[in-house]
Design a protein around this motif. Sequence first.
Motif, short mmCIF file in Angstrom:
data_model
loop_
_atom_site.label_atom_id
_atom_site.label_comp_id
_atom_site.label_asym_id
_atom_site.label_seq_id
_atom_site.Cartn_x
_atom_site.Cartn_y
_atom_site.Cartn_z
N LEU A 267 -86.71 -16.88 -22.79
CA LEU A 267 -86.70 -15.63 -22.01
C LEU A 267 -87.43 -15.78 -20.68
CD1 LEU A 267 -87.43 -12.98 -24.82
CD2 LEU A 267 -85.25 -13.41 -23.68
N GLY A 268 -88.14 -16.91 -20.52
CA GLY A 268 -88.87 -17.15 -19.27
C GLY A 268 -90.18 -16.37 -19.17
N LEU A 269 -90.84 -16.19 -20.33
CA LEU A 269 -92.11 -15.44 -20.33
C LEU A 269 -93.31 -16.39 -20.22
CD1 LEU A 269 -91.29 -12.95 -23.22
CD2 LEU A 269 -91.40 -12.41 -20.79
N ARG A 270 -94.37 -15.92 -19.55
CA ARG A 270 -95.61 -16.69 -19.49
C ARG A 270 -96.36 -16.50 -20.83
NH1 ARG A 270 -96.08 -13.14 -15.32
NH2 ARG A 270 -97.79 -12.18 -16.46
N GLU A 271 -97.28 -17.41 -21.10
CA GLU A 271 -98.03 -17.35 -22.36
C GLU A 271 -98.79 -16.03 -22.51
OE1 GLU A 271 -101.24 -20.19 -24.33
OE2 GLU A 271 -99.74 -21.32 -23.20
N ASP A 272 -99.37 -15.54 -21.40
CA ASP A 272 -100.16 -14.30 -21.47
C ASP A 272 -99.29 -13.05 -21.67
OD1 ASP A 272 -99.55 -14.90 -18.49
OD2 ASP A 272 -100.07 -12.77 -18.49
N GLN A 273 -97.97 -13.23 -21.63
CA GLN A 273 -97.07 -12.09 -21.89
C GLN A 273 -96.65 -12.02 -23.36
OE1 GLN A 273 -94.21 -13.28 -18.68
NE2 GLN A 273 -94.07 -11.07 -18.35
N VAL A 274 -97.21 -12.88 -24.21
CA VAL A 274 -96.76 -12.94 -25.61
C VAL A 274 -97.93 -12.70 -26.56
CG1 VAL A 274 -95.52 -14.32 -27.30
CG2 VAL A 274 -95.06 -14.66 -24.87
N MET A 275 -97.78 -11.77 -27.48
CA MET A 275 -98.83 -11.46 -28.47
C MET A 275 -98.62 -12.34 -29.71
SD MET A 275 -101.50 -9.77 -29.27
CE MET A 275 -102.41 -9.64 -30.81
N VAL A 276 -99.65 -13.08 -30.06
CA VAL A 276 -99.59 -13.96 -31.24
C VAL A 276 -100.84 -13.73 -32.09
CG1 VAL A 276 -99.59 -16.35 -32.04
CG2 VAL A 276 -98.26 -15.75 -30.02
N ASN A 277 -100.65 -13.46 -33.39
CA ASN A 277 -101.80 -13.43 -34.31
C ASN A 277 -101.45 -14.06 -35.65
OD1 ASN A 277 -100.23 -11.46 -35.46
ND2 ASN A 277 -101.76 -9.82 -35.35
N ILE A 278 -100.38 -14.85 -35.64
CA ILE A 278 -99.88 -15.46 -36.89
C ILE A 278 -100.92 -16.33 -37.57
CG2 ILE A 278 -98.83 -17.48 -35.74
CD1 ILE A 278 -96.55 -17.27 -37.79
N GLU A 279 -101.84 -16.93 -36.78
CA GLU A 279 -102.83 -17.85 -37.36
C GLU A 279 -103.71 -17.14 -38.39
OE1 GLU A 279 -102.78 -16.79 -34.26
OE2 GLU A 279 -104.74 -15.90 -33.85
N LYS A 280 -103.91 -15.83 -38.23
CA LYS A 280 -104.82 -15.08 -39.11
C LYS A 280 -104.16 -14.47 -40.34
CE LYS A 280 -106.33 -12.35 -35.76
NZ LYS A 280 -107.08 -11.24 -35.14
#
Length: 340
Positions: A267-280
């Motif tokens: 989609l051409g998104l920067r890393e700071d535009q994506v919410m990730v919490n899968i690790e927890k």
Amino acid sequence: MQASIFGVGHWAPERRLTNQDLEKMVDTNDEWITTRTGIKERRILEEEKGVSHMCVRAGRQALERAGIGPDTIELIIVATVTPDMPVPATAALAQRELGAGACWGFDINGGCAGFLCALAVGAQFIESGRHRHVLVIGADKMSAVLDYTDRNTCVLFGDAAGAVVLGPDPTDETGIEDFRMRLDGEGAAFLYMTGGGSLHPATRETVDQRMHFVRQDGRTVFKKAVNGMTGASSDLLADNGVSPADLRLLIPHQANLRIIDAVSKKLGLREDQVMVNIEKYGNTTAATIPMAMSEAWEEKRMRRGDRLLLSAFGAGFTWGSLLLTWGMEGPGDSGGIKDL
Ligand code: UT7
């Protein structure tokens, strides 16, 4: 009138199941799980509690943050594949424990895309003017349907709940703008739990054949998920004249960090535009998106007026994306439905 989110909440059990714990249970290791999925630990609910226990806690927090009491809710929709029991609906059990008054409600089974299905449905009742307050919950107790001898599935999932309160934004400045949802029953062969329904009711044989556990063909689901989430998101953005750069945040279903990375990159998104919490938490099925949304709000990653894209893929196959403008003020700021 657009349906906007005026309250968001989440709840996860205390007990943690780490990759190291799983190393002692099946033939796996922290390195494999981390590099292939991004998951470090997941939460596990007590055996004697059902998914409604988590629904109520996430729901309560969403209501508090919206500044309204349970008695003002007119409709409760619960997205889950792990209801407390087949009958009655988990929405009824949540209604009773929340102390919600004159409302109605029902459950939705949309697999990992269940919360998006429920959100799209709930929004219609606000847009039509039929209701003013709708509680939408996504929750799953995946530990109840996992085979902890099967390393292909047991390392992936966890238990949690997330919830939002939907209401009308009279200014029409915020709210759910559009969505693209899809259903393809050919996917039934790749992600399923065959036991316990009307086709194979629980018998000694279904238990012996381990049919009450979720199974999947991970590789097929992975490819379909990347294509499905990317396709639905691109179409939705293009049809609404929104460019990826306009998005504050993509809040994707958290099934695999590699799926999230692939979709974001396409989609051409920067890393700071994506919410990730899968690790927890791992993959908490219908709970991933409202959980991630609630944590993103707590971390002040979005403000009222920001554009968000939600996207999910799961059993069915069911998948899709939803575009919205965020309606809540930040934590600590005044806000909530009553202030409008
Ligand atoms: O929420 C919607 C539903 N689910 C998803 O979106 C999940 C989509 N799929 C996936 O996330 C990934 O396919 C998985 C994480 C499930 C698997 O990753 P993969 O890179 O596709 O691995 P794979 O299934 O191709 O397996 C590669 C190898 C196999 O060994 P061989 O045949 O190459 O010798 C597996 O047996 O990894 C093995 N393997 C494991 N090894 C250590 C599978 N599970 C494990 C494990 N630990 N837990």
